[in-house]
Each structure stands twice: as structure tokens, then as C-alpha cells.
Design an enzyme around this catalytic site. Structure first.
Site, PDB file in Angstrom:
ATOM      1  N   LYS A  11       0.901  -1.259   0.101  1.00  0.00           N
ATOM      2  CA  LYS A  11       0.057  -0.047  -0.098  1.00  0.00           C
ATOM      3  C   LYS A  11       0.791   1.308   0.019  1.00  0.00           C
ATOM      4  CE  LYS A  11      -2.216   1.133   3.719  1.00  0.00           C
ATOM      5  NZ  LYS A  11      -3.092   1.414   4.810  1.00  0.00           N
ATOM      6  N   ASP A  53      -6.777   1.337   0.772  1.00  0.00           N
ATOM      7  CA  ASP A  53      -6.683   1.521   2.248  1.00  0.00           C
ATOM      8  C   ASP A  53      -8.154   1.206   2.680  1.00  0.00           C
ATOM      9  OD1 ASP A  53      -8.184   3.851   1.733  1.00  0.00           O
ATOM     10  OD2 ASP A  53      -7.137   4.978   2.609  1.00  0.00           O
TER      11      ASP A  53
END
Length: 211
Positions: free
Chosen positions: A120, A138
Site C-alpha cells: 500500500k 486502504d
């Protein structure tokens, strides 16, 4: 959800916010890297409060390394998990100096090899600092993708792959920011603000108005 509806969704998001940006404060790829590492399980506001004091003092691998782990932690102790984050940042600074000429790499494998940098975080850096069409999923993007049915998936990798496959190319570079901001301020977790949502009529959320 079909291609035409996705096209309309992102047209509206673009019209509403033509140039979306991260809410993390940064001036260089390195500052962004540090801010994103600190932002895990923390708010952007909290991170900005810490980096506003840190970056004028140390905003390069060398200057943060010179602070040492204990010195760095004095600036970030208000952020959750600051002990492990501080240790990882110090290790990352050392690796950037020895292996990357103190520059943040613009390649996924090299980024993910840095302590504290997962997929991420790497996606955020590649997209925001280097303009690559990546998708950092997210909690906000995961929720919006599933709730609207833009890209439903059981885990973040599945959602990421569907978003990359299904978002029209003209929107891909900014889609990450649009979806995060939409999840942060409109399609919020506890009670989505459907009545004030610019894509309400295109969204496939089944419980509109019932929360």
C-alpha cells in the site's frame, strides 16, 4: 456495475475535484515516504502535526539518521506505533543512503524492500510522487469499492486488481485520491452521507437511507 456507469462516476468525481491531492504535507518524495510510513493506523492530521516539527529539522535520509532513533521518536511520539515506525524509518534511511544514493526509488520491488514499506505504501509513493497509475487500497478505498460495487472484493489485493482493470484509463492517475477522499468525507464507515453524495444515483449500495 458496467463500464458506462463507472465512467460516469469518475467523470463526476473529476468535475467535483479536478486536481485531487493527498492530505499529507510533503515537499519531496522522501518527505512523502516518511509521512506515509507514519500514517499507518494514524490520521493525516496527526502525521502533519508531527512532520511540521520534524521536517524543518530533518527531511533527508542523512539528517534523520543523524537524529538517531531516540531523537526521531521525540518528534513522532504522538503518532500510534511510533516505536516500530521510528525504528523502521532509521533503517530505511540507512538503506536509502547505502543502496539508492539517498534517493527514493521509483520501482515497486525496491520500495517494498525498505523497512516499514508494504504494498500500500509503495503504491502511494509510486502514484503520488512519481505519477504512476497505481492503486493503494486502504480502508476507505476498500469500503467505497465494495459499497458502491465499483470493484467489490474480499481482500485488498482483489479490490486493487479490479480497480486497475475497470477504472477507465483517463481517470486512473487521480482515482486513488478521489476514492480516498470520497470514503473519508462522504461514504464514511458508520453512516454514509448518501443524501449529499454526487454519485448516489449511480451507486449500487443496497441500504441507502437505512443507516
Amino acid at each position: 456495475m458496467n463500464k458506462a456507469i463507472r465512467q460516469q462516476i469518475f467523470k463526476r468525481l473529476r468535475a467535483d475535484n479536478p486536481n485531487p491531492e493527498t492530505e499529507l504535507n510533503y515537499a519531496t518524495p522522501f518527505e512523502l515516504l516518511i509521512a506515509v510510513v507514519l500514517s499507518a493506523q494514524a490520521t493525516d492530521k496527526g502525521v502533519n502535526k508531527a512532520t511540521t516539527k520534524l521536517f524543518p529539522v530533518a527531511n533527508t535520509p542523512e539528517t534523520i539518521l543523524a537524529l538517531g532513533e531516540s531523537g526521531l521518536k521525540e518528534y513522532i511520539r504522538t503518532i500510534g506505533l511510533y516505536n516500530s515506525k521510528g525504528a523502521n524509518i532509521i533503517k530505511t534511511c540507512s538503506l536509502l543512503i547505502t543502496e539508492h544514493d539517498s534517493q527514493v526509488p521509483d520501482e515497486r520491488k525496491a520500495l517494498e524492500a525498505l523497512p516499514g514499506v508494504g504494498r500500500k505504501t509503495a503504491n502511494v509513493i509510486l502514484n503520488t510522487a512519481f505519477g504512476q497509475p497505481t492503486m493503494a487500497v486502504d480502508t476507505h478505498i476498500f469500503r467505497v469499492s465494495n459499497r458502491t460495487r465499483i470493484a467489490p472484493g474480499k481482500n485488498v489485493i482483489e479490490v486493487e486488481e479490479k480497480l486497475l482493470r475497470n477504472i477507465p484509463g483517463e481517470f486512473m492517475l487521480s482515482a486513488h485520491h478521489w476514492l480516498i477522499l470520497h470514503g473519508r468525507y462522504t461514504c464514511i464507515a458508520r453512516k454514509p452521507r448518501c443524501g449529499s453524495c454526487i454519485i448516489e444515483d449511480l451507486c449500487e449500495y443496497r441500504d441507502k437511507g437505512l443507516d
